[in-house]
Design an enzyme around this catalytic site. Structure first.
Site, PDB file in Angstrom:
ATOM      1  N   HIS A 296       0.861  -1.225   0.004  1.00 39.67           N
ATOM      2  CA  HIS A 296      -0.102   0.073  -0.235  1.00 39.67           C
ATOM      3  C   HIS A 296       0.983   1.290  -0.149  1.00 39.67           C
ATOM      4  O   HIS A 296       1.583   1.487  -0.878  1.00 39.67           O
ATOM      5  CB  HIS A 296      -0.822  -0.204   1.344  1.00 39.67           C
ATOM      6  CG  HIS A 296      -1.946   0.875   1.189  1.00 39.67           C
ATOM      7  ND1 HIS A 296      -2.481   1.708   0.138  1.00 39.67           N
ATOM      8  CD2 HIS A 296      -2.988   1.181   2.348  1.00 39.67           C
ATOM      9  CE1 HIS A 296      -3.579   2.258   0.592  1.00 39.67           C
ATOM     10  NE2 HIS A 296      -3.832   2.003   1.724  1.00 39.67           N
ATOM     11  N   HIS A 335      -2.323  -2.303  -9.949  1.00 39.40           N
ATOM     12  CA  HIS A 335      -3.379  -1.879  -9.003  1.00 39.40           C
ATOM     13  C   HIS A 335      -4.569  -2.808  -8.812  1.00 39.40           C
ATOM     14  O   HIS A 335      -4.941  -3.604  -9.884  1.00 39.40           O
ATOM     15  CB  HIS A 335      -3.836  -0.505  -9.146  1.00 39.40           C
ATOM     16  CG  HIS A 335      -4.168   0.423  -8.370  1.00 39.40           C
ATOM     17  ND1 HIS A 335      -5.779   0.469  -8.186  1.00 39.40           N
ATOM     18  CD2 HIS A 335      -3.898   1.178  -7.256  1.00 39.40           C
ATOM     19  CE1 HIS A 335      -6.124   0.923  -7.007  1.00 39.40           C
ATOM     20  NE2 HIS A 335      -5.013   1.532  -6.638  1.00 39.40           N
ATOM     21  N   ASP A 391       2.379   5.481  -6.400  1.00 42.16           N
ATOM     22  CA  ASP A 391       3.687   5.380  -5.601  1.00 42.16           C
ATOM     23  C   ASP A 391       4.915   5.332  -6.432  1.00 42.16           C
ATOM     24  O   ASP A 391       6.066   5.535  -6.104  1.00 42.16           O
ATOM     25  CB  ASP A 391       3.630   4.255  -5.001  1.00 42.16           C
ATOM     26  CG  ASP A 391       2.805   4.227  -3.754  1.00 42.16           C
ATOM     27  OD1 ASP A 391       2.474   5.318  -2.962  1.00 42.16           O
ATOM     28  OD2 ASP A 391       2.099   3.209  -3.269  1.00 42.16           O
TER      29      ASP A 391
HETATM   30  N1  CMC Z   1       5.142  -6.539 -10.287  1.00 38.26           N
HETATM   31  C1  CMC Z   1       4.792  -7.650 -11.091  1.00 38.26           C
HETATM   32  N2  CMC Z   1       3.938  -8.394 -11.178  1.00 38.26           N
HETATM   33  C2  CMC Z   1       2.615  -7.783 -10.703  1.00 38.26           C
HETATM   34  C3  CMC Z   1       2.778  -6.550  -9.975  1.00 38.26           C
HETATM   35  C4  CMC Z   1       3.872  -5.929  -9.931  1.00 38.26           C
HETATM   36  N3  CMC Z   1       3.996  -4.739  -9.354  1.00 38.26           N
HETATM   37  N4  CMC Z   1       1.214  -6.188  -9.619  1.00 38.26           N
HETATM   38  C5  CMC Z   1       0.637  -7.075 -10.038  1.00 38.26           C
HETATM   39  N5  CMC Z   1       1.286  -8.142 -10.709  1.00 38.26           N
HETATM   40  C6  CMC Z   1       0.928  -9.399 -11.413  1.00 38.26           C
HETATM   41  C7  CMC Z   1       0.747 -10.516 -10.342  1.00 38.26           C
HETATM   42  O1  CMC Z   1       1.817 -11.319 -10.084  1.00 38.26           O
HETATM   43  C8  CMC Z   1      -0.518 -11.235 -10.829  1.00 38.26           C
HETATM   44  O2  CMC Z   1       0.423 -12.016 -12.045  1.00 38.26           O
HETATM   45  P1  CMC Z   1      -0.532 -13.508 -12.396  1.00 38.26           P
HETATM   46  O3  CMC Z   1      -1.959 -13.291 -12.649  1.00 38.26           O
HETATM   47  O4  CMC Z   1       0.304 -14.222 -13.420  1.00 38.26           O
HETATM   48  O5  CMC Z   1      -0.471 -14.201 -10.926  1.00 38.26           O
HETATM   49  C9  CMC Z   1      -1.445 -10.162 -11.641  1.00 38.26           C
HETATM   50  O6  CMC Z   1      -0.369  -9.202 -11.918  1.00 38.26           O
HETATM   51  C10 CMC Z   1      -2.607  -9.560 -10.643  1.00 38.26           C
HETATM   52  O7  CMC Z   1      -1.749  -9.193  -9.425  1.00 38.26           O
HETATM   53  P2  CMC Z   1      -2.563  -9.359  -7.892  1.00 38.26           P
HETATM   54  O8  CMC Z   1      -1.335  -9.420  -7.131  1.00 38.26           O
HETATM   55  O9  CMC Z   1      -3.514 -10.525  -7.922  1.00 38.26           O
HETATM   56  O10 CMC Z   1      -3.205  -7.847  -8.007  1.00 38.26           O
HETATM   57  P3  CMC Z   1      -3.814  -7.246  -6.493  1.00 38.26           P
HETATM   58  O11 CMC Z   1      -4.985  -6.398  -7.019  1.00 38.26           O
HETATM   59  O12 CMC Z   1      -4.175  -8.409  -5.412  1.00 38.26           O
HETATM   60  O13 CMC Z   1      -2.644  -6.411  -5.791  1.00 38.26           O
HETATM   61  C11 CMC Z   1      -1.113  -4.670  -5.765  1.00 38.26           C
HETATM   62  C12 CMC Z   1      -2.605  -4.990  -6.229  1.00 38.26           C
HETATM   63  C13 CMC Z   1      -1.227  -3.108  -5.832  1.00 38.26           C
HETATM   64  C14 CMC Z   1      -1.053  -5.262  -4.256  1.00 38.26           C
HETATM   65  C15 CMC Z   1      -0.022  -5.504  -6.618  1.00 38.26           C
HETATM   66  O14 CMC Z   1      -0.246  -4.840  -7.858  1.00 38.26           O
HETATM   67  C16 CMC Z   1       1.458  -5.028  -5.917  1.00 38.26           C
HETATM   68  O15 CMC Z   1       1.657  -5.745  -4.959  1.00 38.26           O
HETATM   69  N6  CMC Z   1       1.929  -4.025  -6.462  1.00 38.26           N
HETATM   70  C17 CMC Z   1       3.392  -3.565  -6.048  1.00 38.26           C
HETATM   71  C18 CMC Z   1       3.319  -2.717  -4.770  1.00 38.26           C
HETATM   72  C19 CMC Z   1       2.643  -1.490  -4.964  1.00 38.26           C
HETATM   73  O16 CMC Z   1       3.373  -0.696  -5.865  1.00 38.26           O
HETATM   74  N7  CMC Z   1       1.783  -1.011  -4.210  1.00 38.26           N
HETATM   75  C20 CMC Z   1       1.116   0.236  -4.243  1.00 38.26           C
HETATM   76  C21 CMC Z   1      -0.461   0.303  -4.902  1.00 38.26           C
HETATM   77  S1  CMC Z   1      -1.078   1.877  -5.282  1.00 38.26           S
HETATM   78  C22 CMC Z   1      -1.250   2.775  -4.115  1.00 38.26           C
HETATM   79  C23 CMC Z   1      -1.302   2.435  -2.545  1.00 38.26           C
HETATM   80  O17 CMC Z   1      -2.434   1.629  -2.357  1.00 38.26           O
HETATM   81  O18 CMC Z   1      -0.662   2.653  -1.716  1.00 38.26           O
END
Ligand code: CMC
Length: 454
Positions: A296, A335, A391
């Site tokens: 987050h 996201h 971010d």
């Molecule tokens: N890098 C690499 N792969 C990713 C990323 C990433 N940052 N984000 C998503 N994916 C891939 C993930 O591995 C999955 O692939 P597969 O379908 O092959 O397993 C697919 O995309 C869907 O991802 P998810 O993890 O199921 O998505 P989610 O909605 O559960 O998570 C998230 C969203 C923001 C937690 C995630 O994208 C993430 O961990 N991003 C990195 C951390 C980050 O930048 N966070 C800030 C978020 S925005 C502002 C805030 O909330 O503060």
């Protein structure tokens, strides 16, 4: 100087135009409507798709890349508004008149003076604490100043507790919600009401954050300067010098961009705490705790650390390959809601570029960020709809403003406190304690084995 801030406005309007063009082929979203509870929804893990309440505060559309506060587009708010105005808008439901804005600003000026809180906070080892835990501690210490909840007359009555206890409401599977707020932060001194505590927190988090930053630099906290805007004063209290008009404008825009974002994890955490009839200070403390995580708000700090680790734009390709091969999440990308470019990242991206152009020490970091964005786009972006999020560029912007990486997430909280408080107040108008369920997949009928036989 006016010319330079005018240029920033133009850059934002250009980014808005680009956003509209790039998403013009996306279908128009089905606009929202009031619900008849109970509702049917398809829910994924992490409550994906679940609708927990109705809200008039903000709207996020993931395919069009829309972010709307109380009906106003985020690009317009960034181009024309201020953080003070936006906070008022989120909390009070409308843009203030000139007189209302002056009165609100005056309140913020007064509430920024937290001498007692800072004295108490400084009795802790703030210089070596995690900055978010120091912020959380400071926030809870401000609670002592105006909430009297530790006193008898400040506590919710037993009837309040009983009414909100899920076990006493025989509708676990068919929630209808409470019709009226049963608790509204009203039990304080005569001139304090619920929104006043929110103003106190919006003003106060900036003072505490700046104090933490100063203490970590081995300096004494600075008193707020009543002549400055919220954004300018925040920068002044952190750096010890009055910011330029451009720095003030950029900080103000960053605060506007982070102020609210639907039912994100920290907002939800704050609302869950409030729904138990705890108070707004505990709620905001919970929001800070949830925001701290790297998935987050903690991602902004991690992005800059990643860019430093990559070191040079020539290393980007191999770094991305290695990171994806090890199934790592690349910070600042992806996201839950946006499946297109995050509008906040569009604005922060152009601001980061603008500031980095004239900042020799940050320029290489920005170049690496650009190369990383391109490489992630090529390797997974289009396929998985992964784009930079809010971010990704914020850390570069904050670095250009002289803010240390460990302060990036507290700065996020300084802004998001407006959204937390607005949404908590709104939710409490029809409060029902949050209480989802887990599907039990464990065992049954196990015979108890005495300790000496295991
Ligand atoms: N890098 C690499 N792969 C990713 C990323 C990433 N940052 N984000 C998503 N994916 C891939 C993930 O591995 C999955 O692939 P597969 O379908 O092959 O397993 C697919 O995309 C869907 O991802 P998810 O993890 O199921 O998505 P989610 O909605 O559960 O998570 C998230 C969203 C923001 C937690 C995630 O994208 C993430 O961990 N991003 C990195 C951390 C980050 O930048 N966070 C800030 C978020 S925005 C502002 C805030 O909330 O503060």
């Amino acid at each position: 100087m006016v010319e330079e801030t005018k240029k920033i406005t133009e850059m934002i309007l250009d980014a808005a135009q680009k956003a509209r063009e790039e998403t013009s082929n996306e279908p128009e979203p089905e606009l929202t409507r009031p619900l008849q509870w109970p509702i049917q929804a398809t829910i994924g893990p992490g409550l994906e798709g679940a609708i927990a309440c109705e809200s008039k505060i903000g709207y996020v559309n993931g395919s069009k890349g829309w972010l709307i506060y109380r009906g106003y587009d985020i690009f317009d708010l960034c181009a024309y508004s201020t953080f003070e105005e936006v906070s008022y808008l989120l909390l009070m439901g409308k843009l203030p008149t000139a007189a209302e804005l002056e009165e609100f600003k005056l309140k913020l000026i007064n509430y920024r003076f937290l001498n007692q809180t800072l004295r108490m906070l400084m009795s802790s080892p703030v210089e070596s604490m995690n900055t978010m835990s120091a912020l959380r501690l400071g926030t809870l210490l401000t609670r002592r100043l105006i909430t009297l909840l530790d006193l008898e007359d400040g506590s919710p009555t037993p009837a309040d507790y009983i009414n909100s206890d899920e076990d006493s409401i025989p509708m676990e599977t068919a929630p209808i919600g409470e019709l009226h707020a049963i608790y509204e932060f009203k039990h304080r001194s005569d001139d304090m009401d619920d929104t006043e505590a929110c103003f106190h927190l919006i003003a106060g988090l900036s003072t505490i954050t700046a104090a933490i930053s100063r203490i970590r630099q081995g300096r004494m906290p600075l008193e707020p300067n009543p002549k400055l805007s919220h954004a300018a004063n925040l920068l002044y209290m952190i750096t010890g010098r009055e910011p330029t008009a451009v720095e003030e404008r950029v900080m103000d825009i960053a605060l506007i961009l982070h102020a609210d974002h639907g039912m994100n994890a920290s907002t939800f955490a704050a609302m869950v705490v409030a729904s138990t009839l705890s108070d707004i200070y505990f709620s905001v403390g919970a929001g800070i705790a949830a925001l701290n995580g790297p998935l987050h708000g903690g991602a902004n700090e991690q992005v800059v650390r990643t860019l430093i680790e990559i070191g040079d734009e020539r290393n980007v390709k191999s770094w991305v390959e290695k990171s994806l091969a090890s199934k790592g999440k690349i910070m600042g990308f992806g996201h839950r809601v946006y499946k297109t470019y995050d509008p906040r990242a569009r604005v922060l991206g152009v601001l980061a570029k603008h500031l980095a152009e004239t900042n020799e020490s940050i320029k290489p970091l920005f170049n690496t960020a650009q190369a990383l964005e391109k490489e992630v786009g090529t390797q997974i972006g289009t396929k998985k709809k992964i784009f930079p999020n809010v971010d990704f560029f914020s850390g570069i912007v904050y670095s250009c403003l002289g803010i240390a990486p460990e302060m990036f997430t507290p700065i996020f909280a300084v802004s998001r406190v407006s959204g937390w408080t607005a949404r908590v107040l709104e939710y409490l108008e029809n409060n029902r304690i949050f209480r989802p369920r887990a599907m039990y997949t464990g065992e049954f009928n196990k015979g108890y084995i005495p300790l000496d036989q295991r």
